[in-house]
Design a protein around this motif. Structure first.
Motif, mmCIF file in Angstrom:
data_model
loop_
_atom_site.group_PDB
_atom_site.id
_atom_site.type_symbol
_atom_site.label_atom_id
_atom_site.label_comp_id
_atom_site.label_asym_id
_atom_site.label_seq_id
_atom_site.Cartn_x
_atom_site.Cartn_y
_atom_site.Cartn_z
ATOM 1 N N ASP A 338 -64.312 -5.371 28.726
ATOM 2 C CA ASP A 338 -62.425 -4.887 29.139
ATOM 3 C C ASP A 338 -61.369 -3.909 29.185
ATOM 4 O OD1 ASP A 338 -63.365 -7.613 28.745
ATOM 5 O OD2 ASP A 338 -62.485 -7.937 27.271
ATOM 6 N N LEU A 339 -61.194 -4.219 30.348
ATOM 7 C CA LEU A 339 -59.997 -2.996 30.238
ATOM 8 C C LEU A 339 -58.790 -2.390 28.957
ATOM 9 C CD1 LEU A 339 -59.084 -0.988 33.505
ATOM 10 C CD2 LEU A 339 -57.541 -2.432 32.031
ATOM 11 N N VAL A 340 -59.080 -2.295 28.173
ATOM 12 C CA VAL A 340 -57.146 -1.722 27.435
ATOM 13 C C VAL A 340 -56.668 -0.919 27.670
ATOM 14 C CG1 VAL A 340 -57.185 -1.991 25.219
ATOM 15 C CG2 VAL A 340 -59.138 -3.306 25.427
ATOM 16 N N VAL A 341 -55.222 -1.233 27.710
ATOM 17 C CA VAL A 341 -54.762 -0.217 27.769
ATOM 18 C C VAL A 341 -54.265 0.281 26.191
ATOM 19 C CG1 VAL A 341 -53.757 -1.096 30.577
ATOM 20 C CG2 VAL A 341 -52.703 -1.563 27.869
ATOM 21 N N GLN A 342 -53.348 1.131 25.980
ATOM 22 C CA GLN A 342 -52.880 2.187 25.166
ATOM 23 C C GLN A 342 -51.506 1.734 24.689
ATOM 24 O OE1 GLN A 342 -54.231 3.042 22.247
ATOM 25 N NE2 GLN A 342 -52.696 2.874 21.176
ATOM 26 N N PRO A 343 -50.913 0.976 24.040
ATOM 27 C CA PRO A 343 -48.861 1.264 23.605
ATOM 28 C C PRO A 343 -48.900 1.893 23.436
ATOM 29 C CG PRO A 343 -50.019 -1.037 23.649
ATOM 30 C CD PRO A 343 -51.013 -0.457 23.533
ATOM 31 N N SER A 344 -47.081 2.100 23.837
ATOM 32 C CA SER A 344 -46.480 3.718 23.427
ATOM 33 C C SER A 344 -45.152 3.328 23.729
ATOM 34 C CB SER A 344 -47.436 5.265 23.570
ATOM 35 O OG SER A 344 -46.260 5.823 23.522
ATOM 36 N N ASP A 345 -44.410 3.675 22.805
ATOM 37 C CA ASP A 345 -43.116 4.498 22.791
ATOM 38 C C ASP A 345 -42.468 5.793 23.869
ATOM 39 O OD1 ASP A 345 -42.928 1.779 20.392
ATOM 40 O OD2 ASP A 345 -41.877 3.245 19.403
ATOM 41 N N ASP A 346 -44.104 5.780 24.313
ATOM 42 C CA ASP A 346 -43.354 7.171 24.949
ATOM 43 C C ASP A 346 -42.598 6.618 26.270
ATOM 44 O OD1 ASP A 346 -43.657 8.903 23.243
ATOM 45 O OD2 ASP A 346 -46.060 9.383 23.688
ATOM 46 N N HIS A 347 -42.959 5.338 27.032
ATOM 47 C CA HIS A 347 -42.854 5.195 28.251
ATOM 48 C C HIS A 347 -41.672 4.586 28.498
ATOM 49 C CE1 HIS A 347 -47.480 5.023 28.650
ATOM 50 N NE2 HIS A 347 -47.643 4.534 28.295
ATOM 51 N N PHE A 348 -41.193 4.358 27.192
ATOM 52 C CA PHE A 348 -39.309 3.642 27.477
ATOM 53 C C PHE A 348 -38.723 4.548 27.639
ATOM 54 C CE2 PHE A 348 -42.116 0.554 25.541
ATOM 55 C CZ PHE A 348 -42.036 -0.622 26.305
ATOM 56 N N TRP A 349 -37.590 4.467 28.084
ATOM 57 C CA TRP A 349 -36.229 5.643 27.869
ATOM 58 C C TRP A 349 -35.419 5.595 26.363
ATOM 59 C CZ3 TRP A 349 -33.981 1.182 31.537
ATOM 60 C CH2 TRP A 349 -33.423 1.652 32.564
ATOM 61 N N PHE A 350 -35.821 6.942 26.104
ATOM 62 C CA PHE A 350 -35.254 8.011 25.128
ATOM 63 C C PHE A 350 -36.683 7.276 23.787
ATOM 64 C CE2 PHE A 350 -31.741 7.966 27.258
ATOM 65 C CZ PHE A 350 -30.972 8.695 27.265
ATOM 66 N N HIS A 351 -37.761 6.351 24.205
ATOM 67 C CA HIS A 351 -38.535 6.661 23.599
ATOM 68 C C HIS A 351 -38.415 5.297 22.062
ATOM 69 C CE1 HIS A 351 -40.544 10.365 24.926
ATOM 70 N NE2 HIS A 351 -39.805 10.521 24.536
ATOM 71 N N ARG A 352 -37.404 4.100 23.273
ATOM 72 C CA ARG A 352 -36.923 3.537 22.248
ATOM 73 C C ARG A 352 -36.634 2.623 23.163
ATOM 74 N NH1 ARG A 352 -31.175 4.605 19.067
ATOM 75 N NH2 ARG A 352 -32.044 2.875 18.652
ATOM 76 N N PRO A 353 -38.043 1.220 22.810
ATOM 77 C CA PRO A 353 -38.129 -0.081 23.877
ATOM 78 C C PRO A 353 -36.411 -1.027 23.449
ATOM 79 C CG PRO A 353 -40.359 0.338 22.896
ATOM 80 C CD PRO A 353 -39.278 0.730 21.876
ATOM 81 N N ARG A 354 -35.244 -0.641 22.986
ATOM 82 C CA ARG A 354 -34.492 -1.585 22.110
ATOM 83 C C ARG A 354 -33.522 -1.534 22.778
ATOM 84 N NH1 ARG A 354 -35.687 -5.864 19.537
ATOM 85 N NH2 ARG A 354 -33.419 -6.289 18.349
ATOM 86 N N ILE A 355 -34.109 -0.618 23.808
ATOM 87 C CA ILE A 355 -32.765 0.012 24.752
ATOM 88 C C ILE A 355 -32.704 -1.022 25.300
ATOM 89 C CG2 ILE A 355 -31.781 1.431 26.211
ATOM 90 C CD1 ILE A 355 -32.262 3.968 24.258
ATOM 91 N N VAL A 356 -33.742 -1.429 26.152
ATOM 92 C CA VAL A 356 -33.585 -2.208 27.531
ATOM 93 C C VAL A 356 -33.502 -3.638 26.864
ATOM 94 C CG1 VAL A 356 -35.169 -3.653 28.780
ATOM 95 C CG2 VAL A 356 -36.227 -1.023 27.792
ATOM 96 N N LEU A 357 -32.883 -3.952 25.823
ATOM 97 C CA LEU A 357 -32.656 -5.319 25.491
ATOM 98 C C LEU A 357 -30.966 -5.281 25.226
ATOM 99 C CD1 LEU A 357 -32.410 -7.933 23.978
ATOM 100 C CD2 LEU A 357 -32.556 -6.969 21.379
ATOM 101 N N PHE A 358 -30.380 -3.853 25.259
ATOM 102 C CA PHE A 358 -29.402 -3.173 24.499
ATOM 103 C C PHE A 358 -28.197 -3.006 26.055
ATOM 104 C CE2 PHE A 358 -25.786 0.414 25.885
ATOM 105 C CZ PHE A 358 -24.977 -0.539 25.454
ATOM 106 N N PHE A 359 -29.137 -2.993 27.688
ATOM 107 C CA PHE A 359 -28.769 -3.154 28.850
ATOM 108 C C PHE A 359 -28.524 -4.280 29.343
ATOM 109 C CE2 PHE A 359 -30.324 1.136 29.259
ATOM 110 C CZ PHE A 359 -29.799 2.221 28.849
ATOM 111 N N ILE A 360 -29.815 -5.389 28.980
ATOM 112 C CA ILE A 360 -29.859 -6.810 29.494
ATOM 113 C C ILE A 360 -28.959 -7.663 28.513
ATOM 114 C CG2 ILE A 360 -30.510 -9.190 28.922
ATOM 115 C CD1 ILE A 360 -33.706 -7.287 29.269
ATOM 116 N N HIS A 361 -28.563 -7.081 27.714
ATOM 117 C CA HIS A 361 -26.859 -7.727 26.668
ATOM 118 C C HIS A 361 -26.147 -6.697 27.702
ATOM 119 C CE1 HIS A 361 -24.617 -8.445 22.678
ATOM 120 N NE2 HIS A 361 -24.023 -8.638 23.643
ATOM 121 N N PHE A 362 -25.743 -5.734 27.998
ATOM 122 C CA PHE A 362 -24.222 -5.375 29.234
ATOM 123 C C PHE A 362 -24.777 -6.349 30.191
ATOM 124 C CE2 PHE A 362 -22.632 -2.408 32.224
ATOM 125 C CZ PHE A 362 -21.515 -2.390 31.047
ATOM 126 N N ILE A 363 -25.518 -6.172 29.972
ATOM 127 C CA ILE A 363 -25.314 -6.576 32.380
ATOM 128 C C ILE A 363 -24.826 -8.306 32.152
ATOM 129 C CG2 ILE A 363 -26.556 -7.567 33.620
ATOM 130 C CD1 ILE A 363 -29.117 -4.853 33.074
#
Length: 491
Positions: A338-363
């Motif tokens: 099977d095809l396997v991807v590699q999770p990493s914080d590097d793909h997110f803004w400032f390497h922090r996935p939690r920032i997305v939750l902050f933006f959704i909260h503000f929106i």
């Protein structure tokens, strides 16, 4: 009457049956609301509706905060309305022009002026400031309207947050049949024992998400990500690839791990933060009230902030999926199994996935603020009020609010629930609540035990207690031990 004609009758000369009757009604309504909230919470908790239960708890917190605000306004209103300033200071930064103020004062003087005479404190404040050739800083009526606005804002925000998570969660639960299908197909003995070698680009995930390499392809990738959030934001191939990447990275010893159930629990935990009104959101309210100046149309332009931010968040989450597909396509031509991807914080803004939750909260808050402000003005002052603004500014604002609510519920929130699992670390929601409690207890016990065994004699060259460094390691070992035990139990 004591105190003059305009002040009305004080409590000293009010019949006791009137006082007792009014208190009975107020206390009765308060107790009824409290009991309704209490039994609703018990029913939701018993039914396993954790997001709605958490929302109900937040509503209780907001009501307690509003009650305290009401108490402060009541206690200090006599002092606030007697703060006197020069009249010229009150003629600047107005939501409506002075000409609108003069026109609005005419019907008040004819129709509702008698209501003001019932407010003894305000009447005395006007006279008190008039003796100084000044005017009150804030009238009692304005204080009352401000209090109502804060209440409406809190209720609308909590309501919109609940609706967003309920509708978004309903869509996420539709993915359960994907989870069931994957679990059933992956444990076919013939498939497990004889993994096939396939070309990477033959996989649906790569074929749908891979757009080539280069600057031009990067632009095309962002455009694809932007428009993808409006239709089929998450496909089965996306779910399969990201699920396998998560399990391979974090739960390799348990291929039967229920990723969908974990994702729902993680979303429920995040919902606790989204439904509340944080201090920085209250600062935003104050800033908006400051900038709501006649002619600026602030209420219109500010509606575009959550609109563009929501589009940016959705495009970013979609682009993270494209990045994961690119990584696999660039590293492999063909793969076995099977095809396997590699999770990493590097793909997110400032390497922090939690920032997305902050933006959704503000929106969600900002959109609720827009809608609450509109309905508050409509009910309090009327649709034709100068503070409401012109129709050509009102209609787009309402359309944007509805669009944000729908897109966030059915696209952005499901995207967030899936894509944020592609960070470097998993969330504590990977365990059930009783397992989480055991992890915390085990970790604290291990830390305390290491601290007691180490003592002051075990210090490194820098003068720090060596047990302090060992304790987190022991806690981490305990955490991993519970994780393995849980995963083996599931398998």
């Amino acid at each position: 009457m004591a105190g003059g004609e305009g002040e009305g009758t004080s409590l000293e000369f009010t019949p006791t049956w009137v006082v007792a009757g009014v208190c009975t009604v107020i206390v009765g309504i308060s107790l009824l609301v409290e009991r309704v909230l209490h039994y609703s919470g018990k029913k939701l908790k018993k039914a396993g509706q954790k997001p709605l239960y958490e929302a109900l708890q937040k509503i209780k917190e907001e009501l307690m905060l509003l009650g305290f605000i009401s108490l402060l306004l009541t206690v200090f209103q006599s002092s606030i309305v007697k703060i006197c300033v020069k009249e010229g200071l009150t003629e600047h930064l107005l939501p409506c022009s002075l000409s609108d103020k003069k026109e609005a004062s005419k019907p008040k003087a004819e129709g509702t002026s008698h209501l003001r005479h019932l407010l003894a404190e305000e009447a005395s404040a006007v006279g008190y400031c008039a003796l100084k050739n000044k005017v009150p800083l804030l009238s009692l009526e304005a204080l009352h309207h401000l209090h109502i606005f804060i209440f409406v804002l809190a209720v609308v925000h909590v309501t919109f947050s609940v609706l967003t998570v309920v509708f978004g969660g309903a869509k996420i639960r539709q993915w359960k049949h994907w989870e069931d299908t994957i679990t059933k197909d992956n444990f076919d003995a013939s498939q497990v024992l004889k993994p096939k070698v396939t070309h990477v680009k033959d996989h649906d995930f790569i074929r749908n998400r891979f757009v080539g390499i280069g600057k031009r392809s990067a632009i095309v990738g962002w455009l694809h990500s932007f428009f993808k959030q409006f239709y089929g934001s998450v496909t089965k191939s996306d779910y399969v690839a990201l699920r396998l990447g998560f399990i391979t990275t974090h739960c390799k010893g348990n291929p039967k791990f229920n990723f969908h159930k974990y994702m729902i629990r993680a979303l429920e935990d995040d919902f606790r933060k989204v439904v509340g009104i944080s201090w920085y959101l209250w600062l935003f309210v104050v800033l908006f009230l400051l900038l709501n100046i006649n002619g600026w149309h602030t209420y219109f332009w500010i509606a575009f902030i959550p609109f563009f931010l929501l589009l940016a968040v959705g495009a970013k989450l979609e682009h993270i999926i494209i990045q994961l597909a690119h990584e696999v396509a660039e590293k492999h031509i063909a793969i076995e199994g099977d095809l396997v991807v590699q999770p990493s914080d590097d793909h997110f803004w400032f390497h922090r996935p939690r920032i997305v939750l902050f933006f959704i909260h503000f929106i969600l808050f900002q959109n609720a603020f827009e809608i609450a402000f509109f309905f508050w003005i409509w009910v309090q002052y009327g649709f034709d009020s100068c503070i409401m603004g012109q129709v050509r500014y009102i209609i787009p604002r309402l359309i944007i609010g509805v669009f944000i609510q729908v897109l966030c519920s059915y696209s952005t929130l499901p995207l967030y629930a899936l894509v944020t699992q592609m960070g470097t670390y998993f969330k504590k929601s990977i365990f059930d609540e009783h397992i989480q409690a055991k992890v915390v207890g085990w970790a604290l016990h291990a830390k305390q035990k290491m601290a007691n065994n180490g003592g002051p004699s075990h210090r490194d060259g820098s003068g720090h207690d060596g047990s302090a460094a060992a304790a987190p390691s022991a806690a981490g070992s305990a955490f991993k031990g519970i994780q393995l035990a849980k995963l083996n139990q599931q398998s």
